[in-house]
Design an enzyme around this catalytic site. Sequence first.
Site, mmCIF file in Angstrom:
data_model
loop_
_atom_site.group_PDB
_atom_site.id
_atom_site.type_symbol
_atom_site.label_atom_id
_atom_site.label_comp_id
_atom_site.label_asym_id
_atom_site.label_seq_id
_atom_site.Cartn_x
_atom_site.Cartn_y
_atom_site.Cartn_z
ATOM 1 N N SER A 124 0.176 -1.120 0.328
ATOM 2 C CA SER A 124 -0.382 0.052 -0.064
ATOM 3 C C SER A 124 0.626 1.058 0.472
ATOM 4 O O SER A 124 2.127 1.232 0.576
ATOM 5 C CB SER A 124 -0.981 0.116 1.429
ATOM 6 O OG SER A 124 -1.555 1.286 1.209
ATOM 7 N N TYR A 149 -2.907 -1.547 11.525
ATOM 8 C CA TYR A 149 -2.221 -2.039 9.439
ATOM 9 C C TYR A 149 -0.470 -1.462 8.398
ATOM 10 O O TYR A 149 -0.261 -2.247 8.221
ATOM 11 C CB TYR A 149 -3.926 -1.300 9.232
ATOM 12 C CG TYR A 149 -3.755 -1.397 7.720
ATOM 13 C CD1 TYR A 149 -3.419 -3.036 6.507
ATOM 14 C CD2 TYR A 149 -3.798 -0.568 6.994
ATOM 15 C CE1 TYR A 149 -4.417 -2.633 5.681
ATOM 16 C CE2 TYR A 149 -3.836 -0.599 5.250
ATOM 17 C CZ TYR A 149 -4.025 -1.637 4.324
ATOM 18 O OH TYR A 149 -3.789 -2.473 2.948
ATOM 19 N N LYS A 153 1.769 -3.641 6.841
ATOM 20 C CA LYS A 153 2.702 -3.631 5.007
ATOM 21 C C LYS A 153 4.202 -3.513 5.114
ATOM 22 O O LYS A 153 4.910 -4.064 4.349
ATOM 23 C CB LYS A 153 2.024 -3.211 4.275
ATOM 24 C CG LYS A 153 0.262 -2.911 4.343
ATOM 25 C CD LYS A 153 0.163 -4.206 3.355
ATOM 26 C CE LYS A 153 -1.672 -4.664 3.282
ATOM 27 N NZ LYS A 153 -1.673 -5.734 2.880
HETATM 28 P P1 NAD Z 1 -11.182 -6.969 0.555
HETATM 29 O O1 NAD Z 1 -11.260 -7.031 2.851
HETATM 30 O O2 NAD Z 1 -12.059 -6.463 0.614
HETATM 31 O O3 NAD Z 1 -10.121 -8.431 0.887
HETATM 32 C C1 NAD Z 1 -9.244 -9.456 1.592
HETATM 33 C C2 NAD Z 1 -10.046 -10.606 1.682
HETATM 34 O O4 NAD Z 1 -9.168 -11.092 1.889
HETATM 35 C C3 NAD Z 1 -11.478 -10.781 1.813
HETATM 36 O O5 NAD Z 1 -12.076 -11.726 1.347
HETATM 37 C C4 NAD Z 1 -11.103 -11.294 3.457
HETATM 38 O O6 NAD Z 1 -12.065 -12.836 4.103
HETATM 39 C C5 NAD Z 1 -9.986 -12.047 3.193
HETATM 40 N N1 NAD Z 1 -9.003 -12.260 4.219
HETATM 41 C C6 NAD Z 1 -8.265 -11.221 4.814
HETATM 42 N N2 NAD Z 1 -7.420 -12.666 6.733
HETATM 43 C C7 NAD Z 1 -7.746 -13.721 5.828
HETATM 44 C C8 NAD Z 1 -7.129 -14.613 5.986
HETATM 45 N N3 NAD Z 1 -6.410 -15.132 6.786
HETATM 46 N N4 NAD Z 1 -7.159 -16.158 5.463
HETATM 47 C C9 NAD Z 1 -8.234 -15.997 4.080
HETATM 48 N N5 NAD Z 1 -9.107 -15.099 4.185
HETATM 49 C C10 NAD Z 1 -7.886 -14.288 4.339
HETATM 50 O O7 NAD Z 1 -9.792 -5.986 1.014
HETATM 51 P P2 NAD Z 1 -8.752 -5.705 -0.304
HETATM 52 O O8 NAD Z 1 -9.380 -4.197 -0.817
HETATM 53 O O9 NAD Z 1 -9.380 -5.909 -1.572
HETATM 54 O O10 NAD Z 1 -7.705 -5.626 -0.541
HETATM 55 C C11 NAD Z 1 -6.583 -7.074 -0.617
HETATM 56 C C12 NAD Z 1 -5.107 -6.162 -0.089
HETATM 57 O O11 NAD Z 1 -4.939 -5.239 -0.934
HETATM 58 C C13 NAD Z 1 -5.955 -6.296 1.124
HETATM 59 O O12 NAD Z 1 -4.460 -6.912 1.855
HETATM 60 C C14 NAD Z 1 -5.664 -4.726 1.477
HETATM 61 O O13 NAD Z 1 -4.230 -4.687 3.072
HETATM 62 C C15 NAD Z 1 -4.495 -4.621 0.873
HETATM 63 N N6 NAD Z 1 -4.476 -2.673 0.395
HETATM 64 C C16 NAD Z 1 -5.883 -2.606 -0.248
HETATM 65 C C17 NAD Z 1 -6.106 -1.159 -0.030
HETATM 66 C C18 NAD Z 1 -7.664 -1.067 -0.686
HETATM 67 O O14 NAD Z 1 -7.831 0.605 -0.513
HETATM 68 N N7 NAD Z 1 -8.365 -1.071 -1.150
HETATM 69 C C19 NAD Z 1 -5.413 0.117 -0.753
HETATM 70 C C20 NAD Z 1 -3.979 -0.834 -0.454
HETATM 71 C C21 NAD Z 1 -3.610 -2.161 -0.632
HETATM 72 N N1 UFG Z 2 -11.963 11.572 3.447
HETATM 73 C C1 UFG Z 2 -13.255 12.376 4.111
HETATM 74 N N2 UFG Z 2 -14.122 11.660 4.346
HETATM 75 C C2 UFG Z 2 -14.678 10.204 4.470
HETATM 76 C C3 UFG Z 2 -14.137 9.886 3.897
HETATM 77 C C4 UFG Z 2 -12.275 10.158 3.819
HETATM 78 O O1 UFG Z 2 -13.128 13.628 3.649
HETATM 79 O O2 UFG Z 2 -15.864 10.437 5.110
HETATM 80 C C5 UFG Z 2 -11.070 11.383 3.189
HETATM 81 C C6 UFG Z 2 -9.954 11.342 3.417
HETATM 82 O O3 UFG Z 2 -9.649 12.629 5.000
HETATM 83 C C7 UFG Z 2 -8.809 11.478 2.754
HETATM 84 C C8 UFG Z 2 -9.445 11.001 1.080
HETATM 85 O O4 UFG Z 2 -11.014 11.652 1.404
HETATM 86 O O5 UFG Z 2 -8.221 12.775 2.300
HETATM 87 C C9 UFG Z 2 -9.222 9.812 1.088
HETATM 88 O O6 UFG Z 2 -9.593 9.344 2.629
HETATM 89 P P1 UFG Z 2 -9.759 7.185 2.303
HETATM 90 O O7 UFG Z 2 -10.282 7.111 3.751
HETATM 91 O O8 UFG Z 2 -10.629 6.786 1.388
HETATM 92 O O9 UFG Z 2 -8.649 6.702 1.281
HETATM 93 P P2 UFG Z 2 -6.621 7.337 2.431
HETATM 94 O O10 UFG Z 2 -5.583 7.681 1.801
HETATM 95 O O11 UFG Z 2 -6.729 7.604 3.607
HETATM 96 O O12 UFG Z 2 -6.290 5.334 2.372
HETATM 97 C C10 UFG Z 2 -6.746 4.790 1.116
HETATM 98 C C11 UFG Z 2 -6.325 2.870 2.199
HETATM 99 C C12 UFG Z 2 -5.529 2.697 3.237
HETATM 100 C C13 UFG Z 2 -4.348 2.685 1.903
HETATM 101 C C14 UFG Z 2 -4.238 3.839 1.310
HETATM 102 C C15 UFG Z 2 -2.638 4.229 0.425
HETATM 103 O O13 UFG Z 2 -7.530 3.135 3.141
HETATM 104 O O14 UFG Z 2 -5.603 1.026 3.766
HETATM 105 O O15 UFG Z 2 -5.510 4.596 1.258
HETATM 106 O O16 UFG Z 2 -3.194 3.435 -0.411
HETATM 107 F F1 UFG Z 2 -3.130 2.701 2.840
#
Ligand code: NAD
Ligand code: UFG
Length: 336
Positions: A124, A149, A153
Site C-alpha cells: 500500500s 495496518y 504492510k
Molecule cells: P478485502 O477485505 O475486500 O479482501 C481481503 C480478503 O481477504 C477478504 O475476502 C477476507 O475475507 C480475506 N482474508 C483476510 N484474512 C484472511 C485470512 N487470514 N485467510 C483467508 N482469507 C483472509 O480487501 P481488499 O480491498 O480487496 O484488499 C486486498 C489487499 O490489498 C489487502 O491485503 C489490503 O490490505 C490491500 N490494500 C487494499 C487497499 C484498499 O484501499 N482497498 C489499499 C492498499 C492495499
Molecule cells: N475522507 C473524508 N471523509 C470520509 C472519508 C475520507 O473526507 O468519510 C477523505 C480523507 O480525509 C482523505 C480522502 O478522503 O483525504 C481519502 O480517504 P480514504 O479513507 O478513502 O483513503 P486514504 O487515502 O486515507 O487510505 C486508503 C486506504 C489505506 C491505504 C491508503 C493508501 O484506506 O488502506 O489508501 O493506499 F493505505
Amino acid sequence: MTVLVTGGCGYIGSHTCVELLELGYDVVVIDNLVNSKREVIDRITKIIGKEIIFYEGNVQDEKLLISIFNKHRIDVVIHFAGLKAVGESVKMPLEYYQNNLDSTLVLLSVMKECDVKKIIFSSSATVYGNAKIVPIKETSPVGGTTNPYGTTKLFVEHILQDLSIADPNFSIVILRYFNPIGAHKSGLIGDNPNGVPNNLMPYIVKVASKELEYLNIFGNDYPTKDGTGVRDYIHVVDLAIGHVKALEKVVKDKGVFIYNLGTGIGYSVFDIIEAFERENDIKILYKIKERRDGDVAICYADVTKAYEELGFKAKFGIKDMVRDSYNFYLKNRIEE
Ligand code: NAD
Ligand code: UFG
C-alpha cells in the site's frame, strides 16, 4: 498456468480473478470470508462463465495450504488476504499483526516447502508515511506508518526482501496500491464494506443512497487547491489488470520488484464529490469536520516505473470510477 489467489473473494481479489480467468489462467481461491461473502465466487462465475476452485479457509492454516499445493500445480500466488481497516487496526493491533503477518509467514514457508517461488503481494502507499515529495516514486523513503495496518504492510515488505536475499530463486513483486475505487461494469462485484465505511467512496455511495445523511469532509485547510485531501484514485479494474502485468513479470524474472499502482493524478475530496454528483445526477450533502488523525495532505503516485517495466497504464478516468461505484450499489439494491 494456475494462480492461487488468497483473499480472492475480497474487493480487489475478486476483480483480479475476473481478469485472470478472462485471459485463460486457472484460478484457485482461498478465503476465510472474514470480510467477504461466498456468493462472490458465484458472481465471478456469472461474469466469466467459468468455474473457479474455492477453498473456504484461513491462510494461517498450514495443513490446508499444503493440501491445496499438493492437489493443484500452483505456479504463482497472488496474496491479497489480510485485514485492512486502518481505524480497527489501532483498536485491535494484535489481531492485525497476527492475521497479516502470520498468514504471510505460513504461506511463504509452505510455498518454499512446495517449491512454488513466485508471489505478488498487496502492499500500500501507506508504507510511504508522510511523503515529502509528490509524485511518490518507489525509491521514496518508506516508514513512519501511522497505524498497525500500515506497519504490517511494511513488515511484510521487509520479510519478502529478506527471503529473496536468502533464496534468490524467489520471484517477488510488491505492488503498492494507491486508492482503489469503482467496480466491475456488470455491477456484480464491488466494494462492499460491513458497517459504516472508513473510505471516501463507499461513504459517498451511502450518502447518495440515503443510508447516511451527509459526508464528513475531514479538513478543508490542507495546503491543496481547495483545502481538502488529495489522493490518487485508481479504478479497481485497472488495478486488477496491473496484477496481470505483474504476473507476466514474476514468471520471467527472479528477485524483488516494487511498483506503485495508481494513475499519477491527484484528485481532492471536492473533485470526487463533484464528479460523483455530475455523473450520477445526485446531490451529496456534506459537512466540514476536523482533520482525521493520520491523514496526509497529498498522496499520488509516480507511475513511470510500472509503465516502463510492466507496460501498465491505467485507462479508466474519474467519470468511470464514480459511475461504476454507484452502479454497483444500484444493481445490488435491485437484487436485494
Ligand atoms: P478485502 O477485505 O475486500 O479482501 C481481503 C480478503 O481477504 C477478504 O475476502 C477476507 O475475507 C480475506 N482474508 C483476510 N484474512 C484472511 C485470512 N487470514 N485467510 C483467508 N482469507 C483472509 O480487501 P481488499 O480491498 O480487496 O484488499 C486486498 C489487499 O490489498 C489487502 O491485503 C489490503 O490490505 C490491500 N490494500 C487494499 C487497499 C484498499 O484501499 N482497498 C489499499 C492498499 C492495499
Ligand atoms: N475522507 C473524508 N471523509 C470520509 C472519508 C475520507 O473526507 O468519510 C477523505 C480523507 O480525509 C482523505 C480522502 O478522503 O483525504 C481519502 O480517504 P480514504 O479513507 O478513502 O483513503 P486514504 O487515502 O486515507 O487510505 C486508503 C486506504 C489505506 C491505504 C491508503 C493508501 O484506506 O488502506 O489508501 O493506499 F493505505
